[in-house]
Design a protein around this motif. Structure first.
Motif, PDB file in Angstrom:
ATOM      1  N   THR A  96      -8.519   4.531   0.775  1.00 59.53           N
ATOM      2  CA  THR A  96      -7.402   4.005  -0.007  1.00 59.53           C
ATOM      3  C   THR A  96      -6.352   3.357   0.894  1.00 59.53           C
ATOM      4  O   THR A  96      -5.774   2.326   0.551  1.00 59.53           O
ATOM      5  CB  THR A  96      -6.755   5.100  -0.866  1.00 59.53           C
ATOM      6  OG1 THR A  96      -6.431   6.236  -0.037  1.00 59.53           O
ATOM      7  CG2 THR A  96      -7.700   5.550  -1.970  1.00 59.53           C
ATOM      8  N   GLY A  97      -6.100   3.961   2.068  1.00 61.12           N
ATOM      9  CA  GLY A  97      -5.158   3.351   3.000  1.00 61.12           C
ATOM     10  C   GLY A  97      -5.639   1.995   3.480  1.00 61.12           C
ATOM     11  O   GLY A  97      -4.856   1.034   3.586  1.00 61.12           O
ATOM     12  N   ALA A  98      -6.933   1.887   3.774  1.00 61.39           N
ATOM     13  CA  ALA A  98      -7.497   0.590   4.168  1.00 61.39           C
ATOM     14  C   ALA A  98      -7.345  -0.421   3.044  1.00 61.39           C
ATOM     15  O   ALA A  98      -7.014  -1.594   3.274  1.00 61.39           O
ATOM     16  CB  ALA A  98      -8.970   0.760   4.551  1.00 61.39           C
ATOM     17  N   ALA A  99      -7.568   0.019   1.799  1.00 62.02           N
ATOM     18  CA  ALA A  99      -7.452  -0.885   0.658  1.00 62.02           C
ATOM     19  C   ALA A  99      -6.026  -1.399   0.495  1.00 62.02           C
ATOM     20  O   ALA A  99      -5.808  -2.555   0.113  1.00 62.02           O
ATOM     21  CB  ALA A  99      -7.913  -0.183  -0.617  1.00 62.02           C
ATOM     22  N   VAL A 100      -5.030  -0.544   0.768  1.00 62.67           N
ATOM     23  CA  VAL A 100      -3.627  -0.981   0.690  1.00 62.67           C
ATOM     24  C   VAL A 100      -3.372  -2.115   1.672  1.00 62.67           C
ATOM     25  O   VAL A 100      -2.791  -3.155   1.318  1.00 62.67           O
ATOM     26  CB  VAL A 100      -2.681   0.205   0.971  1.00 62.67           C
ATOM     27  CG1 VAL A 100      -1.252  -0.285   1.173  1.00 62.67           C
ATOM     28  CG2 VAL A 100      -2.731   1.210  -0.170  1.00 62.67           C
ATOM     29  N   LEU A 234       1.323   0.837  -4.974  1.00 65.36           N
ATOM     30  CA  LEU A 234       1.494   2.289  -5.071  1.00 65.36           C
ATOM     31  C   LEU A 234       0.439   2.940  -5.959  1.00 65.36           C
ATOM     32  O   LEU A 234       0.261   4.156  -5.906  1.00 65.36           O
ATOM     33  CB  LEU A 234       2.893   2.625  -5.597  1.00 65.36           C
ATOM     34  CG  LEU A 234       4.025   2.479  -4.573  1.00 65.36           C
ATOM     35  CD1 LEU A 234       5.370   2.624  -5.251  1.00 65.36           C
ATOM     36  CD2 LEU A 234       3.874   3.510  -3.460  1.00 65.36           C
ATOM     37  N   ASP A 235      -0.266   2.153  -6.780  1.00 61.89           N
ATOM     38  CA  ASP A 235      -1.361   2.755  -7.546  1.00 61.89           C
ATOM     39  C   ASP A 235      -2.443   3.286  -6.606  1.00 61.89           C
ATOM     40  O   ASP A 235      -2.939   4.404  -6.770  1.00 61.89           O
ATOM     41  CB  ASP A 235      -1.945   1.764  -8.560  1.00 61.89           C
ATOM     42  CG  ASP A 235      -2.420   0.460  -7.933  1.00 61.89           C
ATOM     43  OD1 ASP A 235      -2.161   0.229  -6.730  1.00 61.89           O
ATOM     44  OD2 ASP A 235      -3.052  -0.343  -8.657  1.00 61.89           O
ATOM     45  N   ILE A 236      -2.764   2.501  -5.570  1.00 57.85           N
ATOM     46  CA  ILE A 236      -3.772   2.945  -4.603  1.00 57.85           C
ATOM     47  C   ILE A 236      -3.225   4.070  -3.737  1.00 57.85           C
ATOM     48  O   ILE A 236      -3.935   5.042  -3.444  1.00 57.85           O
ATOM     49  CB  ILE A 236      -4.233   1.775  -3.712  1.00 57.85           C
ATOM     50  CG1 ILE A 236      -4.687   0.588  -4.555  1.00 57.85           C
ATOM     51  CG2 ILE A 236      -5.353   2.222  -2.777  1.00 57.85           C
ATOM     52  CD1 ILE A 236      -5.141  -0.611  -3.737  1.00 57.85           C
ATOM     53  N   ASN A 252       6.156  11.931   0.088  1.00 59.86           N
ATOM     54  CA  ASN A 252       4.995  11.854  -0.808  1.00 59.86           C
ATOM     55  C   ASN A 252       5.420  11.911  -2.266  1.00 59.86           C
ATOM     56  O   ASN A 252       4.898  11.177  -3.115  1.00 59.86           O
ATOM     57  CB  ASN A 252       4.021  13.000  -0.518  1.00 59.86           C
ATOM     58  CG  ASN A 252       3.253  12.803   0.764  1.00 59.86           C
ATOM     59  OD1 ASN A 252       2.962  11.684   1.162  1.00 59.86           O
ATOM     60  ND2 ASN A 252       2.914  13.899   1.424  1.00 59.86           N
ATOM     61  N   ARG A 253       6.351  12.787  -2.573  1.00 60.13           N
ATOM     62  CA  ARG A 253       6.816  12.916  -3.958  1.00 60.13           C
ATOM     63  C   ARG A 253       7.483  11.632  -4.443  1.00 60.13           C
ATOM     64  O   ARG A 253       7.249  11.174  -5.571  1.00 60.13           O
ATOM     65  CB  ARG A 253       7.787  14.094  -4.059  1.00 60.13           C
ATOM     66  CG  ARG A 253       8.457  14.244  -5.423  1.00 60.13           C
ATOM     67  CD  ARG A 253       9.440  15.422  -5.396  1.00 60.13           C
ATOM     68  NE  ARG A 253      10.349  15.383  -6.522  1.00 60.13           N
ATOM     69  CZ  ARG A 253      10.056  15.800  -7.742  1.00 60.13           C
ATOM     70  NH1 ARG A 253       8.853  16.271  -7.985  1.00 60.13           N
ATOM     71  NH2 ARG A 253      10.935  15.736  -8.718  1.00 60.13           N
ATOM     72  N   VAL A 254       8.318  11.030  -3.589  1.00 57.86           N
ATOM     73  CA  VAL A 254       8.984   9.784  -3.965  1.00 57.86           C
ATOM     74  C   VAL A 254       7.952   8.700  -4.256  1.00 57.86           C
ATOM     75  O   VAL A 254       8.060   7.969  -5.248  1.00 57.86           O
ATOM     76  CB  VAL A 254       9.941   9.326  -2.842  1.00 57.86           C
ATOM     77  CG1 VAL A 254      10.565   7.981  -3.186  1.00 57.86           C
ATOM     78  CG2 VAL A 254      11.033  10.366  -2.599  1.00 57.86           C
ATOM     79  N   LEU A 255       6.946   8.610  -3.400  1.00 60.18           N
ATOM     80  CA  LEU A 255       5.923   7.567  -3.579  1.00 60.18           C
ATOM     81  C   LEU A 255       5.118   7.763  -4.858  1.00 60.18           C
ATOM     82  O   LEU A 255       4.886   6.814  -5.607  1.00 60.18           O
ATOM     83  CB  LEU A 255       4.991   7.540  -2.364  1.00 60.18           C
ATOM     84  CG  LEU A 255       5.610   7.111  -1.028  1.00 60.18           C
ATOM     85  CD1 LEU A 255       4.582   7.223   0.088  1.00 60.18           C
ATOM     86  CD2 LEU A 255       6.144   5.684  -1.111  1.00 60.18           C
ATOM     87  N   LEU A 263       0.027   3.429 -11.529  1.00 61.90           N
ATOM     88  CA  LEU A 263      -1.389   3.714 -11.774  1.00 61.90           C
ATOM     89  C   LEU A 263      -1.707   3.657 -13.262  1.00 61.90           C
ATOM     90  O   LEU A 263      -2.763   3.166 -13.677  1.00 61.90           O
ATOM     91  CB  LEU A 263      -1.730   5.091 -11.201  1.00 61.90           C
ATOM     92  CG  LEU A 263      -3.204   5.491 -11.131  1.00 61.90           C
ATOM     93  CD1 LEU A 263      -4.002   4.526 -10.273  1.00 61.90           C
ATOM     94  CD2 LEU A 263      -3.337   6.909 -10.581  1.00 61.90           C
ATOM     95  N   GLY A 264      -0.768   4.142 -14.081  1.00 58.83           N
ATOM     96  CA  GLY A 264      -0.997   4.138 -15.516  1.00 58.83           C
ATOM     97  C   GLY A 264      -0.963   2.757 -16.131  1.00 58.83           C
ATOM     98  O   GLY A 264      -1.582   2.518 -17.173  1.00 58.83           O
ATOM     99  N   SER A 265      -0.220   1.827 -15.512  1.00 60.85           N
ATOM    100  CA  SER A 265      -0.084   0.480 -16.066  1.00 60.85           C
ATOM    101  C   SER A 265      -0.806  -0.570 -15.222  1.00 60.85           C
ATOM    102  O   SER A 265      -0.662  -1.775 -15.473  1.00 60.85           O
ATOM    103  CB  SER A 265       1.398   0.114 -16.174  1.00 60.85           C
ATOM    104  OG  SER A 265       2.019   0.144 -14.897  1.00 60.85           O
ATOM    105  N   SER A 266      -1.582  -0.140 -14.235  1.00 61.60           N
ATOM    106  CA  SER A 266      -2.220  -1.063 -13.300  1.00 61.60           C
ATOM    107  C   SER A 266      -3.196  -2.002 -14.001  1.00 61.60           C
ATOM    108  O   SER A 266      -3.933  -1.602 -14.908  1.00 61.60           O
ATOM    109  CB  SER A 266      -2.959  -0.277 -12.214  1.00 61.60           C
ATOM    110  OG  SER A 266      -3.627  -1.159 -11.324  1.00 61.60           O
ATOM    111  N   THR A 267      -3.189  -3.253 -13.568  1.00 61.81           N
ATOM    112  CA  THR A 267      -4.172  -4.225 -14.034  1.00 61.81           C
ATOM    113  C   THR A 267      -5.217  -4.519 -12.960  1.00 61.81           C
ATOM    114  O   THR A 267      -6.031  -5.425 -13.123  1.00 61.81           O
ATOM    115  CB  THR A 267      -3.477  -5.539 -14.443  1.00 61.81           C
ATOM    116  OG1 THR A 267      -2.751  -6.052 -13.308  1.00 61.81           O
ATOM    117  CG2 THR A 267      -2.511  -5.301 -15.593  1.00 61.81           C
TER     118      THR A 267
END
Length: 572
Positions: A96-100, A234-236, A252-255, A263-267
């Motif tokens: 996931t970090g690589a994908a970001v 931030l979805d990833i 982590n909590r802030v992110l 994530l819930g609204s990601s396209t």
């Protein structure tokens, strides 16, 4: 086998601090007490915890040692159109970090390569084989994600070929650091002023994006109206952070507070495809959904096959490609569950037959066990017997293993006292990995048991349940349930509150397949409660008086909302 009885450990609460916090922030006393327990007795600290704002509560990226050097080197590569490769680990926060990083670099007009080693064929970290392959393809800059800090030799090898390496890693520092690296971002560095050491690689990759965007903006890279909104990534970050089980506190909590909304609204095609195969509907998600439904499918790629597919899925613009990969990941997850179940069954049989569950620590191994499920199986065994556990898969005389621990026993320190019997080992307090020769398996099991016995007493081997507060039913309400959500998202390091009530009367009981529904009364207040599991495991009858430990939840039925208790343990 029925789980053993749990110890209830009631946490201490500073009543004075709770009362002050309740008054200053206009919070229920119960909620204020939990905040104080968790280190937020100061009103300003509690406000920051409850707000968790991206704009005001994130530490600046320049506090990360190595950030400035990393940003300068990457910016130069972007301006000179060098071939850049993002080298991620096969684990969930590595992919996931690589994908970001890949997503952001594409967003600003560059096309990086990405490289994820195969868990079984190549193993963890950087390799000369992979470096040579990238060198032959013209790569001049490698950015590692979730690896590299322990690859001093490989980094020097890349440097000798004329390649620079920027390391983004969060693992514990080895004795020898990769001095040939152009930059090392790792919050564990002794010279690092970043206040939060709990970021996973996905969070660190996002911080690199924050720093890189700021540097590029200051240097005139963007047109005035073309500065990318990096919050969309931030979805990833949220997928990686929750699935990697790092503490959901601080940065982590802030992110992830904002990330769950993204994530819930990601396209993003990859996120939509992942939610589709996991049967996750639209709308804002919670951390549990990510941890138990989305995360395992991402993790399964690295455990059972090539984790490269995860980066491909999360960075593609094609719905068809994303759907195809998501279906493959779902298949890998089903395969992982089947393999895990088989290995667990065989491991439990060996433990029972050999009486290994009578030891202070369990070490069990067998030829052919798949290395991708050993950590999960070790966790399941810890849940069953509450002992430090190491599960080892053997292949031609060589063994690879994963260990999981319990409170009171440091897994890596325990392995360090057995180092002469191990080829390699590493990890942290509660989880570790090792390599071992088959002939050392039994000697290691015996010594590891002795080492654990020096740290763990009989009481330490009993499973426990942390309880936040003792309450009576008059304190409970649907309004309290909704206010308790302010403490979320819940997960590792920030668990959902647990309460206990003593002397509760069982007024009614109805049993279904694997759930029992109860009507309970305490101090003339009645509530509904449910407990999951075989009904025969719940030894209570109507008119019994019991002590209960539980969480409070909102239940909706036929358009009506009410509070109910989710029982965790019941004592007659």
């Amino acid at each position: 086998m029925k789980d053993a009885a749990k110890r209830w450990i009631l946490k201490d609460t500073d009543e004075t601090a709770a009362a002050r916090l309740s008054q200053e922030l206009n919070l229920p006393l119960l909620l204020a007490g939990i905040l104080a327990q968790r280190g937020y007795a100061d009103a300003d600290a509690a406000r920051r915890f409850l707000s968790s704002s991206l704009s005001t509560d994130l530490p600046p990226p320049h506090l990360l040692a190595g950030m400035d050097d990393a940003v300068r080197r990457i910016s130069r590569a972007l301006r000179d159109r060098e071939q850049v490769c993002v080298w991620g680990d096969y684990d969930v926060d590595g992919t996931t970090g690589a994908a970001v990083l890949v997503s952001f670099l594409r967003e600003i007009g560059r096309e990086p390569m990405f490289y994820i080693p195969h868990r079984i064929d190549e193993g963890y970290g950087m390799s000369r084989q992979g470096i040579e392959q990238l060198h032959s393809r013209g790569v001049t800059l490698i950015i590692t994600v979730d690896c590299g800090i322990s690859n001093a030799d490989e980094v020097a090898f890349a440097h000798g070929l004329g390649m620079d390496v920027v390391i983004v890693d969060h693992h514990q520092l080895p004795e020898r650091l990769p001095e040939a690296a152009s930059a090392v971002i790792n919050p564990q560095r002794t010279d690092c002023a970043f206040p939060d050491k709990g970021l996973c690689a996905a969070g660190l990759a996002f911080y690199l994006v924050i720093g890189l965007r700021a540097h590029l903006r200051e240097s005139g890279w963007f047109e005035s109206d073309s500065v990318p909104d990096i919050r969309r990534h931030l979805d990833i970050v949220t997928l990686g952070t929750i699935a990697d089980m790092v503490p959901l506190r601080g940065t982590n909590r802030v992110l992830i507070r904002r990330g769950l909304v993204e994530l819930g609204s990601s396209t993003r095609p990859g996120v939509l495809a992942l939610r589709k195969v996991a049967d996750v509907t639209d709308g804002e998600l919670d951390a549990g959904t990510v941890a138990f439904r989305l995360g395992p499918r991402i993790n399964a790629a690295g455990r059972m096959d090539a984790a490269l597919k995860v980066v491909e899925m999360l960075t593609t613009d094609s719905r068809e490609t994303a759907d195809e990969i998501a279906r493959a990941l779902d298949g890998h997850n089903s395969e992982r569950r089947e393999t895990e179940a088989q290995v667990l069954e065989e491991a439990l049989a060996r433990i029972e037959q050999g009486g290994l569950h009578q030891r202070r620590a369990i070490v069990v191994g067998r030829e052919g066990w798949h290395p991708g499920v050993l950590g999960i199986v070790a966790s399941r065994i810890v849940e069953r017997f509450h002992r430090p556990t190491v599960v080892i898969g053997l292949d031609g005389g060589e063994g690879k293993g994963s260990g999981r621990s319990i409170r009171g026993f440091h897994m890596v320190q325990g392995m360090r006292r057995c180092a002469d019997l191990l080829e390699r080992f590493g990890g942290h307090e509660y989880a570790a990995g090792l390599s071992i020769r088959e002939e050392n398996l039994e000697p290691f099991a015996e010594r590891f048991d002795q080492v654990a016995g020096e740290s763990l007493g009989e009481e330490d081997l009993l499973p426990y349940l942390d309880v936040d507060a003792q309450v009576d039913f008059r304190q409970l309400s649907l309004g309290l349930v909704r206010q308790m959500r302010l403490l979320g998202p819940f997960g590792v390091g920030n668990p959902e509150p647990v309460f206990q009530t003593r002397g509760v009367e069982v007024c009614e009981r109805r049993d279904f397949n694997r759930v029992s529904r109860l009507r309970l009364r305490h101090n003339d207040h009645s509530v509904t409660a449910v407990i999951f599991g075989p009904p025969e495991d719940l030894p209570v009858r109507v008119k019994d008086n019991v002590d209960i430990a539980y969480r409070i939840r909102e239940n909706e039925w036929q358009g009506t909302c009410s509070m109910e208790l989710r029982l965790l343990d019941v004592r007659t």
